[in-house]
Design a protein around this motif. Structure first.
Motif, PDB file in Angstrom:
ATOM      1  N   UNK A 193       0.813  -1.198   0.000  1.00 59.26           N
ATOM      2  CA  UNK A 193       0.000   0.000   0.000  1.00 59.26           C
ATOM      3  C   UNK A 193       0.851   1.255   0.000  1.00 59.26           C
ATOM      4  N   UNK A 194       0.224   2.375  -0.346  1.00 55.28           N
ATOM      5  CA  UNK A 194       0.956   3.645  -0.341  1.00 55.28           C
ATOM      6  C   UNK A 194       1.278   4.106   1.075  1.00 55.28           C
ATOM      7  N   UNK A 195       0.801   3.358   2.067  1.00 51.28           N
ATOM      8  CA  UNK A 195       1.187   3.617   3.459  1.00 51.28           C
ATOM      9  C   UNK A 195       2.476   2.878   3.826  1.00 51.28           C
ATOM     10  N   UNK A 196       3.040   2.130   2.848  1.00 47.03           N
ATOM     11  CA  UNK A 196       4.298   1.419   3.069  1.00 47.03           C
ATOM     12  C   UNK A 196       4.145   0.022   3.639  1.00 47.03           C
ATOM     13  N   UNK A 197       2.931  -0.391   3.925  1.00 44.33           N
ATOM     14  CA  UNK A 197       2.721  -1.717   4.505  1.00 44.33           C
ATOM     15  C   UNK A 197       2.624  -2.763   3.406  1.00 44.33           C
ATOM     16  N   UNK A 198       3.146  -3.947   3.710  1.00 45.85           N
ATOM     17  CA  UNK A 198       3.147  -5.083   2.782  1.00 45.85           C
ATOM     18  C   UNK A 198       2.411  -6.245   3.425  1.00 45.85           C
ATOM     19  N   UNK A 199       1.627  -6.936   2.600  1.00 41.99           N
ATOM     20  CA  UNK A 199       0.920  -8.131   3.061  1.00 41.99           C
ATOM     21  C   UNK A 199       1.146  -9.218   2.022  1.00 41.99           C
ATOM     22  N   UNK A 200       1.446 -10.432   2.475  1.00 37.67           N
ATOM     23  CA  UNK A 200       1.633 -11.573   1.591  1.00 37.67           C
ATOM     24  C   UNK A 200       0.495 -12.558   1.796  1.00 37.67           C
ATOM     25  N   UNK A 201      -0.101 -12.974   0.678  1.00 39.16           N
ATOM     26  CA  UNK A 201      -1.214 -13.914   0.688  1.00 39.16           C
ATOM     27  C   UNK A 201      -0.821 -15.149  -0.102  1.00 39.16           C
ATOM     28  N   UNK A 202      -1.518 -16.249   0.186  1.00 37.50           N
ATOM     29  CA  UNK A 202      -1.283 -17.505  -0.531  1.00 37.50           C
ATOM     30  C   UNK A 202      -2.602 -18.258  -0.634  1.00 37.50           C
ATOM     31  N   UNK A 203      -2.768 -18.998  -1.724  1.00 38.73           N
ATOM     32  CA  UNK A 203      -3.985 -19.791  -1.865  1.00 38.73           C
ATOM     33  C   UNK A 203      -4.139 -20.366  -3.250  1.00 38.73           C
ATOM     34  N   UNK A 204      -5.385 -20.413  -3.709  1.00 40.60           N
ATOM     35  CA  UNK A 204      -5.668 -20.972  -5.021  1.00 40.60           C
ATOM     36  C   UNK A 204      -7.156 -21.061  -5.268  1.00 40.60           C
ATOM     37  N   UNK A 205      -7.505 -21.741  -6.352  1.00 43.94           N
ATOM     38  CA  UNK A 205      -8.897 -21.862  -6.752  1.00 43.94           C
ATOM     39  C   UNK A 205      -9.581 -22.950  -5.914  1.00 43.94           C
ATOM     40  N   UNK A 237      -5.155 -16.230   1.491  1.00 42.39           N
ATOM     41  CA  UNK A 237      -5.097 -15.922   2.919  1.00 42.39           C
ATOM     42  C   UNK A 237      -3.718 -15.418   3.296  1.00 42.39           C
ATOM     43  N   UNK A 238      -3.681 -14.510   4.290  1.00 40.11           N
ATOM     44  CA  UNK A 238      -2.421 -14.010   4.802  1.00 40.11           C
ATOM     45  C   UNK A 238      -2.644 -13.156   6.042  1.00 40.11           C
ATOM     46  N   UNK A 239      -1.585 -12.973   6.824  1.00 40.00           N
ATOM     47  CA  UNK A 239      -1.670 -12.122   8.010  1.00 40.00           C
ATOM     48  C   UNK A 239      -1.450 -10.674   7.612  1.00 40.00           C
ATOM     49  N   UNK A 240      -2.366  -9.797   8.069  1.00 49.67           N
ATOM     50  CA  UNK A 240      -2.330  -8.379   7.739  1.00 49.67           C
ATOM     51  C   UNK A 240      -2.126  -7.605   9.039  1.00 49.67           C
ATOM     52  N   UNK A 241      -0.940  -7.021   9.175  1.00 48.32           N
ATOM     53  CA  UNK A 241      -0.619  -6.242  10.375  1.00 48.32           C
ATOM     54  C   UNK A 241      -1.468  -4.983  10.428  1.00 48.32           C
TER      55      UNK A 241
END
Length: 180
Positions: free
Chosen positions: A103-115, A123-127
């Protein structure tokens, strides 16, 4: 000067007519045109974005395939608040989809999954999604709606997936279908 002579019969014996006339083997398909890589195609397009159940547009979003179809990039452009981009791709080792949001707030989130049942689920952890110090496991489900729109339903869990609450619920409507 050395000169080598090969008997013609020996040269002819090394290459059979079938080998010299054979067509080359077919080229393998491009690396990112598999069924797995098509799993997120439902989201590709230019979109006007609305909260589910509302006609008040809150954002624009452009989603495109890049790198020979190996990457999907979103440019999220909200009318208020922080924008950002996401990059999504199939992990070549695990076969799972991975998405990184910055995001433009500098935060990064990593997600993983599939169909899952025709829907993309990541899904991923979002601080700090629930405010400072309030982290959550986020599950995003993308589904194609009957009218051609795409629903992005985000659910958050602060108890590691034991219970879920809707965090966001957005409808992506194709730009070409909207009238001024």
């Amino acid at each position: 000067m050395l000169t080598f002579f090969y008997p013609i019969a020996l040269l002819q014996a090394t290459a059979t007519p079938a080998e010299t006339a054979a067509t080359p083997p077919p080229a393998p398909p491009p690396p990112c045109e598999s069924e797995a890589h098509a799993g997120f195609d439902l989201w590709v397009g230019e979109w006007n974005v609305f909260p589910n159940g509302s006609d008040a547009q809150v954002a624009n979003s452009g989603i495109e395939k890049l790198s020979g179809g190996c990457t999907i990039r979103e440019q999220w452009m909200p009318f208020q608040g922080a924008g950002g981009i996401s990059l999504s791709a199939v992990n070549h080792n695990s076969g799972r989809w991975e998405q990184t949001w910055v995001g433009s707030d500098g935060k990064r989130v990593d997600f993983e999954g599939g169909v899952v049942d025709g829907k993309m689920v990541l899904m991923g952890y979002w601080d700090d999604i629930g405010g400072p110090g309030v982290d959550a496991l986020v599950r995003m489900t993308y589904s194609r709606e009957e009218d051609g729109s795409v629903r992005q339903h985000g659910e958050a869990s602060t108890d590691h997936g034991l219970s879920w609450q809707t965090s966001f619920d957005l409808i992506y409507r194709p730009k070409e279908n909207d009238t001024p």
